[in-house]
Scaffold this active site. Structure first.
Site, PDB file in Angstrom:
ATOM      1  N   HIS A 145       8.699  -0.289  13.109  1.00 51.38           N
ATOM      2  CA  HIS A 145       7.352  -0.313  13.136  1.00 51.38           C
ATOM      3  C   HIS A 145       6.675  -0.772  14.271  1.00 51.38           C
ATOM      4  O   HIS A 145       5.523  -1.321  14.330  1.00 51.38           O
ATOM      5  CB  HIS A 145       6.695  -1.032  11.760  1.00 51.38           C
ATOM      6  CG  HIS A 145       7.634  -0.788  10.625  1.00 51.38           C
ATOM      7  ND1 HIS A 145       7.052   0.597  10.021  1.00 51.38           N
ATOM      8  CD2 HIS A 145       8.487  -1.459   9.852  1.00 51.38           C
ATOM      9  CE1 HIS A 145       7.811   0.480   8.640  1.00 51.38           C
ATOM     10  NE2 HIS A 145       8.588  -0.518   8.754  1.00 51.38           N
ATOM     11  N   GLU A 192       0.939  -1.242   0.020  1.00 50.13           N
ATOM     12  CA  GLU A 192      -0.053  -0.121   0.091  1.00 50.13           C
ATOM     13  C   GLU A 192       0.864   1.153   0.055  1.00 50.13           C
ATOM     14  O   GLU A 192       2.286   1.171   0.292  1.00 50.13           O
ATOM     15  CB  GLU A 192      -1.084   0.073   1.045  1.00 50.13           C
ATOM     16  CG  GLU A 192      -0.304   0.321   2.503  1.00 50.13           C
ATOM     17  CD  GLU A 192      -1.168  -0.101   3.598  1.00 50.13           C
ATOM     18  OE1 GLU A 192      -2.431  -0.457   3.460  1.00 50.13           O
ATOM     19  OE2 GLU A 192      -0.874   0.395   4.956  1.00 50.13           O
ATOM     20  N   ARG A 245      -8.027  -7.682  20.153  1.00 47.56           N
ATOM     21  CA  ARG A 245      -7.430  -8.041  21.652  1.00 47.56           C
ATOM     22  C   ARG A 245      -7.312  -6.777  22.290  1.00 47.56           C
ATOM     23  O   ARG A 245      -7.631  -5.556  21.815  1.00 47.56           O
ATOM     24  CB  ARG A 245      -6.239  -8.577  21.163  1.00 47.56           C
ATOM     25  CG  ARG A 245      -5.140  -8.079  20.492  1.00 47.56           C
ATOM     26  CD  ARG A 245      -3.680  -8.488  20.364  1.00 47.56           C
ATOM     27  NE  ARG A 245      -2.958  -8.071  19.316  1.00 47.56           N
ATOM     28  CZ  ARG A 245      -2.304  -6.842  19.342  1.00 47.56           C
ATOM     29  NH1 ARG A 245      -2.507  -6.090  20.360  1.00 47.56           N
ATOM     30  NH2 ARG A 245      -1.523  -6.474  18.531  1.00 47.56           N
ATOM     31  N   GLU A 295      -5.953  -1.187  10.327  1.00 48.58           N
ATOM     32  CA  GLU A 295      -6.320  -2.652  10.752  1.00 48.58           C
ATOM     33  C   GLU A 295      -7.112  -2.564  12.088  1.00 48.58           C
ATOM     34  O   GLU A 295      -7.023  -1.447  12.611  1.00 48.58           O
ATOM     35  CB  GLU A 295      -5.215  -3.571  11.031  1.00 48.58           C
ATOM     36  CG  GLU A 295      -4.175  -2.744  12.226  1.00 48.58           C
ATOM     37  CD  GLU A 295      -2.756  -3.722  12.236  1.00 48.58           C
ATOM     38  OE1 GLU A 295      -2.918  -4.899  11.671  1.00 48.58           O
ATOM     39  OE2 GLU A 295      -1.836  -3.094  12.993  1.00 48.58           O
ATOM     40  N   GLU A 314      -6.928   1.105  14.105  1.00 46.64           N
ATOM     41  CA  GLU A 314      -5.815   1.813  14.132  1.00 46.64           C
ATOM     42  C   GLU A 314      -6.149   2.510  12.866  1.00 46.64           C
ATOM     43  O   GLU A 314      -6.650   1.949  11.678  1.00 46.64           O
ATOM     44  CB  GLU A 314      -4.761   1.083  13.821  1.00 46.64           C
ATOM     45  CG  GLU A 314      -4.593   0.180  15.263  1.00 46.64           C
ATOM     46  CD  GLU A 314      -3.323  -0.446  15.253  1.00 46.64           C
ATOM     47  OE1 GLU A 314      -2.368  -0.497  14.242  1.00 46.64           O
ATOM     48  OE2 GLU A 314      -2.723  -0.685  16.303  1.00 46.64           O
TER      49      GLU A 314
END
Length: 654
Positions: free
Chosen positions: A226, A191, A283, A279, A266
């Site tokens: 990241h 992306e 959890r 995403e 997110e």
């Protein structure tokens, strides 16, 4: 009703969940690998079940063993924590099939969000804005830069930034190989990579009674490889309209998959304020404490209650108050490519101040091993304003006592005090731009002063050896001056050698460090005066290591013999393992006799959930190669030797 909960995880998150269980009167069950037999989460649990082995694939990732452990220990519910099996739909199904309560979202929601590619398709259909994927096979120069991402998993594994088309094929191969190794799925997608984008997320909480809370925003832009380093809530500087839009998109995403429990949506926010879906994490997040602090909630308690079928306390979430910032304390060396560190945590203490919270899975004497993530703790500060919260957290970290492996503590303090962070100029490229300045070594004068304090305390300890009291006088004063005593240290991380001389005089101890006067000295603390300013130094001695804690941070030294021993030598061009780990691959066609170029990646080493490249130190020939894929190595192991081609013209390399 849940009466006994097994946490299918380890370390800090297991300890944090146990804390809530104790408050709710729920019995706790831990699982542990052989490497974690003495871990804090095992010591804190009411019951513990061994998972034979050390590697995650043999222990914490074995869902069948975890379910069997829950049944054997009499647990009636399972909480997955984060990482490992927390987003594994098959594991959630197995828990429910065993008649246990699953403290997590519905299996269907996990399945829908398990693949980032499928999640994006679902969010597009629901009207959530997202970045359009790019077909790597059809990528053109105008599509660059690209971000390659693993379709499964997270934590930065399998991610690569591609800025040149010529690099695309090789980076695709590398990303797929890492994703397959980490998650068992080699699918990778591409992306657009957004320069100076902000990582902003929304905490959601949902029940089975059609209530969905959007619990504010978090900014997680400060990342390395990241992976998040510093997080805060609420995300600073967002316009009210943008914040409302993010909340609405998060609720839409949750409703689109029939979500229940705690989750996080997110987003990537561009420099001009446009949000894009990244995403949905099905959890609890590592950074959940900042949301808890701002909203006055216990998200784990809400997870347990919604798993029992209870509704959320109200239709709307509580009102937020104040600001919270979290810093992740890692055993790693940021100045050396973020290399994970291992070894005994000799001393660990964070000041217990109002507004400061510590979440950790370690105490004094515990060992940081090679099998798992190197995070030692999360330190969280909450205050009425962002300025106060940042200041409180920086000071708590600065005063923390962390002796043992190298950590990122100083980097965290400097990051929190950096002008860009203070002004909330945040984006994911923060460390790319500022790492060199944030990891610069302290001034030589400051290090020498700390070394002087170490020498003074050692002298005091020797002078009072076998006595009950502290130092009073350094031996007997003599009319003729004695020869000065000498102590030698190697500073960490600067590697500089410091020679400190001292001798007893009529007025006490005199040191050879210019402009320094010893005010007092004891077996732990030295007080020195320089330039009219008095400073205190607490010195802790562990074998040949000297740790000097000051009001502005830690100095570490290795005590050296009075005279150096030149016998030990390392062959020039030797490539040594910087940490214990496993060789995962070699450069294509690499063999003894291969010609190599300076800076060329030769060997890939995996350790503590991260992949590290071993580079050629110079142009030359690979004359020795010991590394082979799958080889387990200890720190300092000889992997290869490169013989430099001295006839080749010297070239400047990065």
């Amino acid at each position: 009703m849940i009466t006994a909960l097994l946490v299918a995880n380890r370390g800090e998150i297991a300890c944090r969940i146990f804390r809530t269980c104790r408050a709710l009167g729920i019995a706790t069950v831990a699982v542990y690998s052989d490497a974690d037999a003495d871990a804090l989460h095992v010591r804190e649990a009411d019951t513990a079940v061994r998972l034979p082995g050390a590697a995650p694939s043999d222990t914490y990732l074995r869902g069948d063993l975890v379910v069997a452990a829950a049944l054997a220990a009499g647990a009636d519910a399972v909480h997955p924590g984060y990482g490992f099996l927390s987003e594994n739909a098959g594991f959630a199904t197995a828990v429910r099939d065993a008649g246990l309560t699953w403290v997590g979202p519905p299996v269907r929601a996990i399945e829908l969000m398990a693949s980032k590619t499928r999640a994006k398709e679902l969010m597009a259909a629901a009207g959530v804005p997202l970045l359009a994927p790019v077909d790597p096979a059809a990528a053109r120069a105008e599509d660059l830069p690209l971000l390659l991402k693993a379709a499964s998993g997270g934590g930065g594994r399998g991610m690569r930034i591609v800025r040149e088309l010529v690099d695309l094929e090789g980076e695709l191969t590398a990303a797929a190989a890492e994703a397959l190794s980490a998650f068992g799925d080699g699918e990778v997608f591409a992306e657009p990579y957004v320069e100076r984008g902000r990582h902003v997320e929304v905490q959601i909480m949902a029940d089975e009674h059609d209530r969905v809370w959007a619990l504010g925003t978090r900014d997680c832009s400060l990342q390395r490889r990241h992976q998040k380093v510093i997080e805060e809530a609420p995300a600073p500087g967002l316009a009210d309209e943008l914040r409302d839009r993010l909340h609405a998109a998060a609720v839409t995403a949750a409703r689109a998959v029939g979500y229940r429990g705690a989750g996080t949506v997110e987003f990537l926010v561009t420099e001009d304020g446009r949000p894009y879906f990244l995403e949905m994490n099905t959890r609890l997040q590592v950074e959940h404490p900042v949301t808890e602090a701002v909203f006055g909630l216990d998200l784990v308690a809400l997870q347990l209650r919604t798993a029992e079928g209870e509704p959320l306390p109200s239709a709307e979430p509580p009102q937020p108050a104040g600001h919270a910032v979290e810093a992740r304390l890692y055993a790693e060396d940021p100045a050396r490519d973020w290399q994970p560190q291992t070894g005994a945590l000799l001393s660990f203490h964070v000041p217990d101040e109002p507004g400061v919270r510590l979440d950790t899975g370690y105490t004094n004497g515990d060992t940081i091993g090679v099998h798992y993530d190197p995070m030692i703790a999360k330190v969280i500060a909450h205050a009425p304003t962002r300025v106060e919260a940042v200041r409180l957290l920086a000071r708590a970290l600065e005063r923390a006592r962390v002796h043992g492996p190298v950590t990122n503590r100083d980097l965290l303090v400097r990051s929190l005090r950096h002008p860009d962070f203070a002004a909330a100029r945040l984006d994911t490229g923060f460390y790319e731009r500022h790492l060199a300045a944030l990891t610069s070594v302290p001034e030589e004068a400051a290090v020498r002063l700390a070394a002087t304090a170490a020498a003074v305390v050692e002298a005091a300890r020797n002078a009072t050896a076998g006595t009950a009291g502290g130092f009073a006088r350094f031996g007997a004063w003599r009319n003729l001056p004695s020869q000065p005593q000498l102590r030698r240290y190697r500073g960490e991380p600067d590697g500089g050698a410091y020679e400190i001389t001292y001798r007893p005089t009529r007025d006490g101890l005199a040191v050879g460090t210019e402009g320094v006067r010893v005010v007092s000295a004891g077996r732990v603390r030295a007080t020195l005066e320089t330039g009219g300013v008095t400073r205190h130094f607490d010195v802790h001695i562990h074998d040949d290591r000297r740790y000097v804690d000051t009001a502005t941070g830690l100095y570490a030294f290795t005590a050296l013999p009075r005279f150096t021993d030149p016998a030990e030598r390392t062959e020039p061009g030797s490539l040594l393992a910087p940490m214990p780990g496993t060789v995962v691959r070699l450069a294509e066609g690499l063999a003894a006799g291969s010609a190599v170029e300076a800076g060329q990646p030769l060997i890939w080493l995996e350790a503590m959930k991260m992949e590290h490249r071993i580079l050629a130190p110079a142009n030359g020939t690979l004359t020795t190669l010991h590394a082979t894929p799958g080889l387990q190595v200890e720190v300092g192991a000889l992997l290869a030797v490169v013989t430099e081609d001295v006839s080749a013209p010297a070239e400047e390399t990065a």
